[in-house]
Design a protein around this motif. Structure first.
Motif, mmCIF file in Angstrom:
data_model
loop_
_atom_site.group_PDB
_atom_site.id
_atom_site.type_symbol
_atom_site.label_atom_id
_atom_site.label_comp_id
_atom_site.label_asym_id
_atom_site.label_seq_id
_atom_site.Cartn_x
_atom_site.Cartn_y
_atom_site.Cartn_z
ATOM 1 N N PRO A 130 -44.533 35.198 -38.881
ATOM 2 C CA PRO A 130 -44.227 35.703 -37.547
ATOM 3 C C PRO A 130 -42.835 36.324 -37.519
ATOM 4 C CG PRO A 130 -44.076 33.321 -37.590
ATOM 5 C CD PRO A 130 -44.614 33.752 -38.927
ATOM 6 N N ALA A 131 -42.592 37.146 -36.542
ATOM 7 C CA ALA A 131 -41.269 37.749 -36.392
ATOM 8 C C ALA A 131 -40.239 36.646 -36.227
ATOM 9 C CB ALA A 131 -41.254 38.670 -35.177
ATOM 10 N N LEU A 132 -39.045 36.908 -36.708
ATOM 11 C CA LEU A 132 -37.984 35.918 -36.550
ATOM 12 C C LEU A 132 -37.688 35.733 -35.071
ATOM 13 C CD1 LEU A 132 -35.453 36.915 -39.341
ATOM 14 C CD2 LEU A 132 -37.023 34.987 -39.317
ATOM 15 N N PRO A 133 -37.421 34.510 -34.681
ATOM 16 C CA PRO A 133 -37.121 34.271 -33.268
ATOM 17 C C PRO A 133 -35.767 34.874 -32.898
ATOM 18 C CG PRO A 133 -36.759 32.280 -34.534
ATOM 19 C CD PRO A 133 -37.374 33.286 -35.469
ATOM 20 N N GLU A 134 -35.616 35.169 -31.627
ATOM 21 C CA GLU A 134 -34.333 35.673 -31.134
ATOM 22 C C GLU A 134 -33.422 34.524 -30.733
ATOM 23 O OE1 GLU A 134 -34.958 38.671 -28.144
ATOM 24 O OE2 GLU A 134 -36.382 39.744 -29.416
ATOM 25 N N THR A 135 -33.820 33.322 -31.037
ATOM 26 C CA THR A 135 -33.056 32.123 -30.717
ATOM 27 C C THR A 135 -31.644 32.244 -31.274
ATOM 28 O OG1 THR A 135 -35.110 30.885 -30.953
ATOM 29 C CG2 THR A 135 -33.083 29.607 -30.831
ATOM 30 N N THR A 136 -30.680 31.825 -30.487
ATOM 31 C CA THR A 136 -29.294 31.915 -30.927
ATOM 32 C C THR A 136 -28.812 30.597 -31.527
ATOM 33 O OG1 THR A 136 -28.496 31.333 -28.720
ATOM 34 C CG2 THR A 136 -28.742 33.691 -29.217
ATOM 35 N N PHE A 137 -27.740 30.709 -32.276
ATOM 36 C CA PHE A 137 -27.027 29.561 -32.817
ATOM 37 C C PHE A 137 -25.545 29.852 -32.617
ATOM 38 C CE2 PHE A 137 -28.641 32.425 -36.054
ATOM 39 C CZ PHE A 137 -27.540 32.774 -36.818
ATOM 40 N N THR A 138 -24.699 28.879 -32.868
ATOM 41 C CA THR A 138 -23.282 29.063 -32.557
ATOM 42 C C THR A 138 -22.408 28.865 -33.784
ATOM 43 O OG1 THR A 138 -22.982 26.742 -31.956
ATOM 44 C CG2 THR A 138 -23.613 28.251 -30.183
ATOM 45 N N ASP A 139 -21.161 29.302 -33.647
ATOM 46 C CA ASP A 139 -20.164 28.979 -34.665
ATOM 47 C C ASP A 139 -19.324 27.823 -34.132
ATOM 48 O OD1 ASP A 139 -18.148 30.087 -32.948
ATOM 49 O OD2 ASP A 139 -18.419 32.056 -33.866
ATOM 50 N N ARG A 140 -18.377 27.381 -34.888
ATOM 51 C CA ARG A 140 -17.579 26.212 -34.506
ATOM 52 C C ARG A 140 -16.744 26.444 -33.255
ATOM 53 N NH1 ARG A 140 -15.229 24.552 -39.369
ATOM 54 N NH2 ARG A 140 -14.346 22.832 -38.219
ATOM 55 N N ASP A 141 -16.496 27.720 -32.911
ATOM 56 C CA ASP A 141 -15.705 28.036 -31.717
ATOM 57 C C ASP A 141 -16.574 28.283 -30.491
ATOM 58 O OD1 ASP A 141 -13.306 27.901 -33.233
ATOM 59 O OD2 ASP A 141 -13.645 29.958 -33.937
ATOM 60 N N GLY A 142 -17.899 28.114 -30.634
ATOM 61 C CA GLY A 142 -18.810 28.325 -29.516
ATOM 62 C C GLY A 142 -19.338 29.745 -29.413
ATOM 63 N N GLY A 143 -18.952 30.617 -30.354
ATOM 64 C CA GLY A 143 -19.473 31.986 -30.369
ATOM 65 C C GLY A 143 -20.967 31.984 -30.646
ATOM 66 N N THR A 144 -21.681 32.893 -29.994
ATOM 67 C CA THR A 144 -23.135 32.956 -30.127
ATOM 68 C C THR A 144 -23.535 33.972 -31.188
ATOM 69 O OG1 THR A 144 -23.342 32.375 -27.808
ATOM 70 C CG2 THR A 144 -25.273 33.326 -28.851
ATOM 71 N N HIS A 145 -24.512 33.600 -32.001
ATOM 72 C CA HIS A 145 -25.012 34.449 -33.084
ATOM 73 C C HIS A 145 -26.534 34.402 -33.110
ATOM 74 C CE1 HIS A 145 -20.956 34.683 -34.769
ATOM 75 N NE2 HIS A 145 -20.855 33.416 -34.433
ATOM 76 N N SER A 146 -27.121 35.392 -33.784
ATOM 77 C CA SER A 146 -28.564 35.399 -34.030
ATOM 78 C C SER A 146 -28.797 36.117 -35.356
ATOM 79 C CB SER A 146 -29.319 36.101 -32.897
ATOM 80 O OG SER A 146 -29.135 37.497 -32.974
ATOM 81 N N PHE A 147 -30.033 36.074 -35.824
ATOM 82 C CA PHE A 147 -30.344 36.762 -37.075
ATOM 83 C C PHE A 147 -30.164 38.268 -36.949
ATOM 84 C CE2 PHE A 147 -33.000 32.891 -38.081
ATOM 85 C CZ PHE A 147 -32.132 32.423 -39.053
ATOM 86 N N ASP B 111 -27.668 39.721 -35.966
ATOM 87 C CA ASP B 111 -26.309 40.025 -36.417
ATOM 88 C C ASP B 111 -26.281 40.467 -37.879
ATOM 89 O OD1 ASP B 111 -25.573 39.056 -33.926
ATOM 90 O OD2 ASP B 111 -24.727 37.171 -34.702
ATOM 91 N N TYR B 112 -27.309 40.119 -38.621
ATOM 92 C CA TYR B 112 -27.341 40.376 -40.060
ATOM 93 C C TYR B 112 -28.301 41.500 -40.435
ATOM 94 C CZ TYR B 112 -24.995 35.885 -39.985
ATOM 95 O OH TYR B 112 -24.132 34.862 -39.714
ATOM 96 N N LYS B 113 -28.818 42.209 -39.451
ATOM 97 C CA LYS B 113 -29.776 43.291 -39.718
ATOM 98 C C LYS B 113 -29.161 44.278 -40.719
ATOM 99 C CE LYS B 113 -33.517 45.614 -37.885
ATOM 100 N NZ LYS B 113 -34.733 45.178 -37.340
ATOM 101 N N GLY B 114 -29.951 44.686 -41.671
ATOM 102 C CA GLY B 114 -29.469 45.573 -42.718
ATOM 103 C C GLY B 114 -29.034 44.829 -43.968
ATOM 104 N N LYS B 115 -28.921 43.495 -43.874
ATOM 105 C CA LYS B 115 -28.571 42.662 -45.023
ATOM 106 C C LYS B 115 -29.759 41.783 -45.378
ATOM 107 C CE LYS B 115 -23.654 41.741 -44.536
ATOM 108 N NZ LYS B 115 -22.625 40.709 -44.635
ATOM 109 N N ASP C 222 -35.527 39.697 -45.302
ATOM 110 C CA ASP C 222 -35.205 41.026 -45.826
ATOM 111 C C ASP C 222 -34.303 41.809 -44.869
ATOM 112 O OD1 ASP C 222 -36.854 42.212 -43.862
ATOM 113 O OD2 ASP C 222 -38.476 42.637 -45.271
ATOM 114 N N ARG C 223 -33.926 43.005 -45.290
ATOM 115 C CA ARG C 223 -33.006 43.845 -44.509
ATOM 116 C C ARG C 223 -33.534 44.180 -43.117
ATOM 117 N NH1 ARG C 223 -29.310 46.018 -48.129
ATOM 118 N NH2 ARG C 223 -30.013 46.163 -50.276
ATOM 119 N N ASP C 224 -34.859 44.192 -42.967
ATOM 120 C CA ASP C 224 -35.462 44.532 -41.675
ATOM 121 C C ASP C 224 -35.671 43.307 -40.789
ATOM 122 O OD1 ASP C 224 -35.633 47.267 -42.362
ATOM 123 O OD2 ASP C 224 -37.489 46.885 -43.463
ATOM 124 N N GLY C 225 -35.236 42.140 -41.250
ATOM 125 C CA GLY C 225 -35.371 40.935 -40.447
ATOM 126 C C GLY C 225 -36.720 40.259 -40.577
#
Length: 182
Positions: free
Chosen positions: A43-60, A62-66, A152-155
């Motif tokens: 299935p497609a990767l979820p858009e669910t977010t996760f955080t860094d130690r400072d509370g910044g929000t991230h998702s997969f 953020d890594y598109k293209g890698k 993959d690069r396309d997520g």
């Protein structure tokens, strides 16, 4: 004679998965990644977010293209303690513009315990990312730890490995090189 040379060259190049731009799953399994399972119709990767130690929000996204190796782990997980140095070594050797190891501590993992875990295991090159309520882990179907997901690069999820692995092995590096090949 020329015909044989051309035939032999075609066979060698055709059998080389890295040259063909495909993953040689059997070589990965034979090289020590026996638990690595290619993901078909994932299935497609979820858009669910996760955080860094400072509370910044991230998702997969953020890594598109890698190409990324997402690793779900916890400070209390003994196999995670064994695996984490190899993930660190993989990031140190191959991490950069094309590839990133993304380690996500899922569940209750206070940053000070993560710092202690990283110090005790010699980890220096991995991010401190958090999934404290295990929402991302649940959305990704993670039911035990550790779990590593190749993306993959396309997520798109390419493969998954449940349990620990030696990610600094030649087989693991070959898989990453094959995924990042143009």
């Amino acid at each position: 004679m020329l015909r044989r040379v051309l035939l032999y060259t075609a066979l060698v190049l055709g059998a080389n998965a890295a040259f063909a731009g495909e993953i040689d799953w059997q070589a990965a399994k034979d090289g020590g990644l026996a638990k690595l399972v290619p993901s078909e119709n994932a299935p497609a990767l979820p858009e669910t977010t996760f955080t860094d130690r400072d509370g910044g929000t991230h998702s997969f996204a953020d890594y598109k293209g890698k190409v990324i190796l997402a690793n779900f782990w916890a400070t209390w997980c003994a196999p995670c303690r064994e695996e984490m140095p190899s993930l660190d070594a993989l990031q140190s050797e191959l991490g950069g513009e094309d590839f990133q190891v993304v380690t996500i501590a899922t569940g209750r993992n206070p940053p000070e315990k993560i710092d202690k875990f990283f110090e005790e295991t010699g980890v220096e090159n991995l991010p401190v990312l958090l999934d404290p309520k295990q929402k991302l882990a649940r959305d990704m179907g993670v039911v035990g730890l550790p779990v590593s997901v190749l993306i993959d690069r396309d997520g798109n999820e390419v493969a998954r490995l449940v349990g620990d692995a030696d990610w600094s092995s030649d087989a693991a590096k070959d898989v990453i090189r094959q995924l990042t090949a143009p």
